[in-house]
Enzyme design. Structure first.
Site, PDB file in Angstrom:
ATOM      1  N   ASP A   7      14.311  -5.013   0.943  1.00 48.03           N
ATOM      2  CA  ASP A   7      13.001  -4.582   0.459  1.00 48.03           C
ATOM      3  C   ASP A   7      12.138  -4.321   1.696  1.00 48.03           C
ATOM      4  OD1 ASP A   7      10.799  -4.160  -1.298  1.00 48.03           O
ATOM      5  OD2 ASP A   7      10.117  -6.212  -0.978  1.00 48.03           O
ATOM      6  N   SER A   8      10.901  -3.921   1.449  1.00 48.62           N
ATOM      7  CA  SER A   8       9.994  -3.678   2.576  1.00 48.62           C
ATOM      8  C   SER A   8       9.452  -4.972   3.171  1.00 48.62           C
ATOM      9  CB  SER A   8       8.809  -2.839   2.105  1.00 48.62           C
ATOM     10  OG  SER A   8       8.046  -3.597   1.188  1.00 48.62           O
ATOM     11  N   GLY A  40       4.999   1.647  -0.078  1.00 50.68           N
ATOM     12  CA  GLY A  40       4.346   2.332  -1.204  1.00 50.68           C
ATOM     13  C   GLY A  40       3.527   3.550  -0.846  1.00 50.68           C
ATOM     14  N   CYS A  70      13.784  -3.051  -4.376  1.00 50.13           N
ATOM     15  CA  CYS A  70      12.540  -2.336  -4.098  1.00 50.13           C
ATOM     16  C   CYS A  70      12.401  -1.149  -5.048  1.00 50.13           C
ATOM     17  CB  CYS A  70      12.570  -1.846  -2.651  1.00 50.13           C
ATOM     18  SG  CYS A  70      11.134  -0.837  -2.252  1.00 50.13           S
ATOM     19  N   THR A  72      10.115   1.084  -5.005  1.00 49.86           N
ATOM     20  CA  THR A  72       9.649   2.286  -4.312  1.00 49.86           C
ATOM     21  C   THR A  72      10.840   3.095  -3.792  1.00 49.86           C
ATOM     22  OG1 THR A  72       7.678   1.054  -3.716  1.00 49.86           O
ATOM     23  CG2 THR A  72       8.078   3.072  -2.501  1.00 49.86           C
ATOM     24  N   CYS A 174       7.018  -3.538  -9.132  1.00 52.40           N
ATOM     25  CA  CYS A 174       7.117  -3.757  -7.688  1.00 52.40           C
ATOM     26  C   CYS A 174       7.563  -5.201  -7.521  1.00 52.40           C
ATOM     27  CB  CYS A 174       5.753  -3.537  -7.032  1.00 52.40           C
ATOM     28  SG  CYS A 174       5.720  -4.044  -5.294  1.00 52.40           S
ATOM     29  N   THR A 175       8.602  -5.400  -6.721  1.00 55.68           N
ATOM     30  CA  THR A 175       9.171  -6.751  -6.626  1.00 55.68           C
ATOM     31  C   THR A 175       8.190  -7.760  -6.004  1.00 55.68           C
ATOM     32  OG1 THR A 175      10.254  -5.999  -4.596  1.00 55.68           O
ATOM     33  CG2 THR A 175      11.586  -6.058  -6.603  1.00 55.68           C
ATOM     34  N   HIS A 176       7.234  -7.261  -5.234  1.00 54.56           N
ATOM     35  CA  HIS A 176       6.226  -8.170  -4.667  1.00 54.56           C
ATOM     36  C   HIS A 176       5.388  -8.838  -5.771  1.00 54.56           C
ATOM     37  CE1 HIS A 176       6.947  -6.239  -0.771  1.00 54.56           C
ATOM     38  NE2 HIS A 176       6.164  -7.145  -0.214  1.00 54.56           N
TER      39      HIS A 176
HETATM   40  N1  DGL Z   1       8.476  -4.393  -3.120  1.00 54.34           N
HETATM   41  C1  DGL Z   1       8.601  -2.978  -3.091  1.00 54.34           C
HETATM   42  C2  DGL Z   1       8.630  -2.374  -4.453  1.00 54.34           C
HETATM   43  O1  DGL Z   1       9.246  -2.969  -5.321  1.00 54.34           O
HETATM   44  C3  DGL Z   1       7.844  -2.239  -2.006  1.00 54.34           C
HETATM   45  C4  DGL Z   1       6.374  -2.416  -1.943  1.00 54.34           C
HETATM   46  C5  DGL Z   1       5.744  -1.766  -0.713  1.00 54.34           C
HETATM   47  O2  DGL Z   1       6.212  -2.001   0.388  1.00 54.34           O
HETATM   48  O3  DGL Z   1       4.782  -0.995  -0.875  1.00 54.34           O
HETATM   49  O4  DGL Z   1       8.135  -1.306  -4.696  1.00 54.34           O
END
Ligand code: DGL
Length: 240
Positions: A7-8, A40, A70, A72, A174-176
């Protein structure tokens, strides 16, 4: 088996944690690409460049299967990555949509990064399944940097949801965002991006030894504060 997850940043650790809990006897390698976070606001070329760099690295360390934790990346370059690589690549979007469909809700708000919302992947896939489902979406740009920096997200969530007071179901695309799931009103049904992936991956799993290695391409000190909270482990720096 050797499973690569990326992921990011810290968001995909929520997916990693679910995988470790469900399938502990595997060798996991996680990469949080904090050097390029957030994803993103990046365009397709940049997203392709970052993800191919990570996947190429995973291939050099003989990974058997890759989980792209991720939304994105999955919503923008998943098809291109599938075309380029033979290694199994599991994305989070279909699994998340499957969880939503099971809820039988007829209206949903998708909250995700700008690149995910702009791709319209959630909207198109849900509408393809059932054109009568009403799909609303907001690009929640400020959330990932706030989460990465461990700042309060409640005021901004309230602001985003100001005009959606009647909504009963939200997909956190978004996984975050699983990390801030508790900041949402408890009466709203929340679907996150890590629960569904467990079923999706089941058919591939072949148990081996247990080992977990976590890397960040960014600042380990900042990353490890959250990484330790989520996984009980600390990351090492990886230069890609
Ligand atoms: N966690 C990621 C997602 O699911 C990326 C979020 C990001 O870096 O903007 O989209």
């Amino acid at each position: 088996m050797r499973i690569g997850v990326f992921d990011s940043g810290v968001g995909g650790l929520t997916v990693l944690k679910s995988l470790i809990d469900e399938y502990p006897n595997n060798e996991y390698f996680y990469i949080g690409d904090n050097k390029n976070n957030p994803y993103g606001d990046k365009n397709k070329d940049e997203l392709y460049k970052y993800s191919t760099k990570i996947i190429d690295y995973f291939i050099t360390i003989k990974i058997d299967l890759i989980v792209i934790a991720c939304n994105t990346i999955c919503s923008n370059v998943y098809d291109l990555l599938k075309e380029k690589y033979n290694i199994p690549l599991i994305g989070v979007i279909d699994a998340t949509i499957e969880e939503f469909i099971k809820s039988n809700e007829k209206e949903v708000l998708i909250m995700a990064t700008k690149a995910t919302i702009d791709s319209k992947v959630y909207e198109n896939k849900i509408k393809y399944y059932d054109p009568n489902i009403k799909v609303l979406s907001i690009a929640t740009k400020e959330l990932v940097p706030l989460i990465e920096n461990q700042e309060d997200t409640k005021p901004i969530i309230n602001k985003y949801l100001e005009n959606y007071s009647n909504i009963n179901c939200i997909v956190l695309g978004c996984t975050h965002y699983k990390l801030i799931q508790n900041n949402f009103n408890k009466n709203i049904k929340i679907i996150n991006s890590s629960d569904g992936i467990i079923k999706q991956i089941k058919k591939y799993i072949k148990d081996s030894k247990k080992e977990i290695t976590i890397y960040t391409t960014g600042n380990e000190y900042l990353f490890n504060k959250l990484c330790y909270k989520i996984t009980g482990m600390k990351a090492k720096k990886l230069v890609l």
